[in-house]
Design a protein around this motif. Sequence first.
Motif, PDB file in Angstrom:
ATOM      1  N   ARG A  15      25.396  35.121  21.665  1.00 56.07           N
ATOM      2  CA  ARG A  15      24.555  35.706  20.624  1.00 56.07           C
ATOM      3  C   ARG A  15      24.597  34.859  19.350  1.00 56.07           C
ATOM      4  NH1 ARG A  15      20.146  37.896  20.532  1.00 56.07           N
ATOM      5  NH2 ARG A  15      19.808  36.208  19.056  1.00 56.07           N
ATOM      6  N   LEU A  16      25.785  34.346  19.007  1.00 55.58           N
ATOM      7  CA  LEU A  16      25.899  33.553  17.789  1.00 55.58           C
ATOM      8  C   LEU A  16      25.099  32.256  17.901  1.00 55.58           C
ATOM      9  CD1 LEU A  16      28.912  33.120  15.531  1.00 55.58           C
ATOM     10  CD2 LEU A  16      27.817  31.037  16.354  1.00 55.58           C
ATOM     11  N   THR A  17      25.133  31.614  19.066  1.00 61.40           N
ATOM     12  CA  THR A  17      24.366  30.374  19.210  1.00 61.40           C
ATOM     13  C   THR A  17      22.863  30.642  19.176  1.00 61.40           C
ATOM     14  OG1 THR A  17      24.640  30.567  21.612  1.00 61.40           O
ATOM     15  CG2 THR A  17      26.153  29.111  20.453  1.00 61.40           C
ATOM     16  N   LEU A  18      22.430  31.759  19.752  1.00 56.93           N
ATOM     17  CA  LEU A  18      21.006  32.112  19.673  1.00 56.93           C
ATOM     18  C   LEU A  18      20.601  32.388  18.228  1.00 56.93           C
ATOM     19  CD1 LEU A  18      20.730  34.418  22.815  1.00 56.93           C
ATOM     20  CD2 LEU A  18      19.665  32.183  22.515  1.00 56.93           C
ATOM     21  N   ASP A  19      21.467  33.055  17.484  1.00 53.45           N
ATOM     22  CA  ASP A  19      21.196  33.305  16.068  1.00 53.45           C
ATOM     23  C   ASP A  19      21.132  31.996  15.295  1.00 53.45           C
ATOM     24  OD1 ASP A  19      21.079  36.011  16.476  1.00 53.45           O
ATOM     25  OD2 ASP A  19      23.130  36.410  15.808  1.00 53.45           O
ATOM     26  N   ALA A  20      22.017  31.068  15.623  1.00 56.18           N
ATOM     27  CA  ALA A  20      22.012  29.763  14.941  1.00 56.18           C
ATOM     28  C   ALA A  20      20.713  29.010  15.230  1.00 56.18           C
ATOM     29  CB  ALA A  20      23.216  28.938  15.388  1.00 56.18           C
ATOM     30  N   ALA A  21      20.255  29.073  16.491  1.00 59.39           N
ATOM     31  CA  ALA A  21      18.999  28.408  16.850  1.00 59.39           C
ATOM     32  C   ALA A  21      17.830  29.026  16.087  1.00 59.39           C
ATOM     33  CB  ALA A  21      18.765  28.507  18.351  1.00 59.39           C
ATOM     34  N   GLU A  22      17.815  30.355  15.975  1.00 57.11           N
ATOM     35  CA  GLU A  22      16.744  31.029  15.233  1.00 57.11           C
ATOM     36  C   GLU A  22      16.812  30.686  13.752  1.00 57.11           C
ATOM     37  OE1 GLU A  22      15.146  35.543  14.234  1.00 57.11           O
ATOM     38  OE2 GLU A  22      16.670  35.246  15.779  1.00 57.11           O
ATOM     39  N   THR A  23      18.019  30.606  13.212  1.00 53.67           N
ATOM     40  CA  THR A  23      18.174  30.243  11.807  1.00 53.67           C
ATOM     41  C   THR A  23      17.631  28.855  11.545  1.00 53.67           C
ATOM     42  OG1 THR A  23      20.136  31.643  11.600  1.00 53.67           O
ATOM     43  CG2 THR A  23      19.853  29.925   9.944  1.00 53.67           C
ATOM     44  N   TYR A  24      17.901  27.924  12.476  1.00 56.97           N
ATOM     45  CA  TYR A  24      17.351  26.575  12.292  1.00 56.97           C
ATOM     46  C   TYR A  24      15.827  26.598  12.294  1.00 56.97           C
ATOM     47  CZ  TYR A  24      16.012  21.789  12.725  1.00 56.97           C
ATOM     48  OH  TYR A  24      15.401  20.583  12.482  1.00 56.97           O
ATOM     49  N   GLU A  25      15.234  27.395  13.181  1.00 55.73           N
ATOM     50  CA  GLU A  25      13.776  27.473  13.224  1.00 55.73           C
ATOM     51  C   GLU A  25      13.209  27.968  11.894  1.00 55.73           C
ATOM     52  OE1 GLU A  25      11.693  26.433  15.388  1.00 55.73           O
ATOM     53  OE2 GLU A  25      13.127  25.840  16.925  1.00 55.73           O
ATOM     54  N   ARG A  26      13.940  28.855  11.240  1.00 62.07           N
ATOM     55  CA  ARG A  26      13.451  29.404   9.972  1.00 62.07           C
ATOM     56  C   ARG A  26      13.668  28.443   8.816  1.00 62.07           C
ATOM     57  NH1 ARG A  26      12.163  34.782   9.617  1.00 62.07           N
ATOM     58  NH2 ARG A  26      12.452  36.016  11.509  1.00 62.07           N
ATOM     59  N   LEU A  27      14.802  27.740   8.805  1.00 55.48           N
ATOM     60  CA  LEU A  27      15.148  26.902   7.654  1.00 55.48           C
ATOM     61  C   LEU A  27      14.797  25.431   7.840  1.00 55.48           C
ATOM     62  CD1 LEU A  27      18.649  28.344   6.656  1.00 55.48           C
ATOM     63  CD2 LEU A  27      16.397  28.958   5.774  1.00 55.48           C
ATOM     64  N   GLY A  28      14.835  24.966   9.085  1.00 56.15           N
ATOM     65  CA  GLY A  28      14.544  23.563   9.325  1.00 56.15           C
ATOM     66  C   GLY A  28      15.687  22.672   8.888  1.00 56.15           C
ATOM     67  N   THR A  29      15.368  21.366   8.773  1.00 52.32           N
ATOM     68  CA  THR A  29      16.345  20.370   8.346  1.00 52.32           C
ATOM     69  C   THR A  29      16.234  20.162   6.837  1.00 52.32           C
ATOM     70  OG1 THR A  29      16.270  19.252  10.494  1.00 52.32           O
ATOM     71  CG2 THR A  29      17.017  17.943   8.622  1.00 52.32           C
ATOM     72  N   PRO A  30      17.365  20.021   6.109  1.00 51.47           N
ATOM     73  CA  PRO A  30      18.748  19.981   6.607  1.00 51.47           C
ATOM     74  C   PRO A  30      19.461  21.340   6.577  1.00 51.47           C
ATOM     75  CG  PRO A  30      18.723  19.288   4.327  1.00 51.47           C
ATOM     76  CD  PRO A  30      17.286  19.603   4.690  1.00 51.47           C
ATOM     77  N   GLU A  31      18.854  22.351   5.908  1.00 56.30           N
ATOM     78  CA  GLU A  31      19.577  23.610   5.693  1.00 56.30           C
ATOM     79  C   GLU A  31      19.981  24.268   7.005  1.00 56.30           C
ATOM     80  OE1 GLU A  31      16.762  22.775   4.301  1.00 56.30           O
ATOM     81  OE2 GLU A  31      16.901  22.972   2.113  1.00 56.30           O
ATOM     82  N   GLY A  32      19.078  24.270   7.964  1.00 62.76           N
ATOM     83  CA  GLY A  32      19.352  24.951   9.217  1.00 62.76           C
ATOM     84  C   GLY A  32      20.422  24.294  10.065  1.00 62.76           C
ATOM     85  N   GLU A  33      20.719  23.018   9.792  1.00 59.66           N
ATOM     86  CA  GLU A  33      21.736  22.319  10.583  1.00 59.66           C
ATOM     87  C   GLU A  33      23.121  22.927  10.356  1.00 59.66           C
ATOM     88  OE1 GLU A  33      21.263  18.285   9.431  1.00 59.66           O
ATOM     89  OE2 GLU A  33      19.306  18.078  10.419  1.00 59.66           O
ATOM     90  N   LEU A  34      23.339  23.534   9.195  1.00 61.66           N
ATOM     91  CA  LEU A  34      24.634  24.148   8.920  1.00 61.66           C
ATOM     92  C   LEU A  34      24.907  25.301   9.887  1.00 61.66           C
ATOM     93  CD1 LEU A  34      27.180  24.428   7.206  1.00 61.66           C
ATOM     94  CD2 LEU A  34      25.866  25.851   5.613  1.00 61.66           C
ATOM     95  N   ALA A  35      23.872  26.082  10.198  1.00 63.83           N
ATOM     96  CA  ALA A  35      24.047  27.181  11.153  1.00 63.83           C
ATOM     97  C   ALA A  35      24.422  26.648  12.532  1.00 63.83           C
ATOM     98  CB  ALA A  35      22.773  28.017  11.234  1.00 63.83           C
ATOM     99  N   LEU A  36      23.833  25.517  12.925  1.00 67.45           N
ATOM    100  CA  LEU A  36      24.184  24.917  14.205  1.00 67.45           C
ATOM    101  C   LEU A  36      25.620  24.396  14.181  1.00 67.45           C
ATOM    102  CD1 LEU A  36      20.893  22.964  15.031  1.00 67.45           C
ATOM    103  CD2 LEU A  36      21.609  25.207  15.859  1.00 67.45           C
ATOM    104  N   ALA A  37      26.025  23.816  13.048  1.00 74.81           N
ATOM    105  CA  ALA A  37      27.408  23.345  12.919  1.00 74.81           C
ATOM    106  C   ALA A  37      28.382  24.519  13.013  1.00 74.81           C
ATOM    107  CB  ALA A  37      27.585  22.600  11.596  1.00 74.81           C
TER     108      ALA A  37
END
Length: 462
Positions: free
Chosen positions: A319-341
């Motif tokens: 669930r956390l990785t799916l949330d991180a992927a969705e967060t990246y879709e919303r924020l994009g680069t570079p902000e969303g990369e932190l959620a993936l990290a």
Amino acid sequence: MPRQDALFDDQDLPEAGDSREPLATSAATAPLAERLRPRHLDEVIGQAHLLGPGKPLRVAFEQGRLHSMILWGPPGVGKTTLARLVAGAVDARFIVLSAVLSGVKEIREAVAQAELARAQGKRTIVFVDEVHRFNKAQQDAFLPHVESGLFTFIGATTENPSFEVNSALLSRATVHVLKSLEDEDQQLLLTRARQMLVAPELAPAAAQRLVGYADGDARRLLNAYENLVAQLGPGVECIDEAMLERSLGEQLRRYDKGGDQFYDTISALHKSVRGSDPDASLYWFARMLDGGADPRYLARRLVRMASEDIGNADPRALRLTLDAAETYERLGTPEGELALAQAVVYLAVAPKSNAVYTAWNAVRAFVKQDQTRPVPAHLRNAPTKLMKSLGHGQGYRYAHDEAGGFAAGEHYWPDGLDEPPQFYEPVPRGLELRIGEKLSELRRLNEEARRESGDDNPPDAS
């Protein structure tokens, strides 16, 4: 059929207040990508699955048939170019809207221009770039005019239209999927660019590296090549990799995204996560991003790791990785990369289990080699009197009515399996430690119930 280059005649230059995309006014000052933009269908590079003989768009061009469409594909593959060529092929007015900059006001202005064009006996194409950025109300504003035939709608998007385009609008348009340019297509594009710029020869290794950097994006390829040529000093006869390095600097990808180094690096990331080393995992994750890997690709790989290497030892990881992927879709680069990290670190420190992964592979292999066994009568569905009379569902024990919500001794396997296999073996870590204890207790209850009933084997089908 009208000339396909009619779009580029002086008569098609935007008038005052026209919302159409302006064309370059000077060939000398226009970017190379604009100067090389195809003006005829035969000049288009790539997309043979749409533009080859007998293919959908080729037929539409040749027959002058206009239909609303969604052009879905990555950046720099010719979505805008194809829309322009469609307009030129049918001699239509071409109105461009950017979903980033436009709203309902601009849509109304486009409708007014289309009504004026219709009064003059001319068709209109409304092209919406990045249509996925329009909200539902803005997309709905096109519907009545597409229905009435006032104009033909063409939308371009880099996102899956199934998720980003309203179903009502999507049902009125044909989706054409455009692909990234192949390496040979990009090499051909470089050849045309060199001829236009009268530039020095490009060494094969440098050309291949430039193609790898562009990653199928024609605009990116041409912009990089144009900058490279502009920086050359006098007397250069051949452009080599060293010149390419100096021109692109940190922008130049450190590996070809389709080559061994790319897969070696993602392998190192996966093994570091599996090995529970968060620091090494972060390092390889950063290397992937620095090398130009698509963060969406990395997000998909993280989801796979959560399922393959963590599994039920910590179900929250998925669930956390799916949330991180969705967060990246919303924020994009570079902000969303932190959620993936964040997801990378969580996966690395989470308890590990490949029990489900192993069980799934084992059960697929078992089903593939085993016979097609019938469903036992007591497990079959019985929605009709006939099925009930045939014994479907007879003797089935409803687990919720049993002590502890468990029908001890019940059989759920096909008849004839004397020793049903056990595919899932939880590991003694994380939540699976408790799952394993639960399964051991359930298996004990099953054995006791079957001994008491004298039924040590599943019932025979007869």
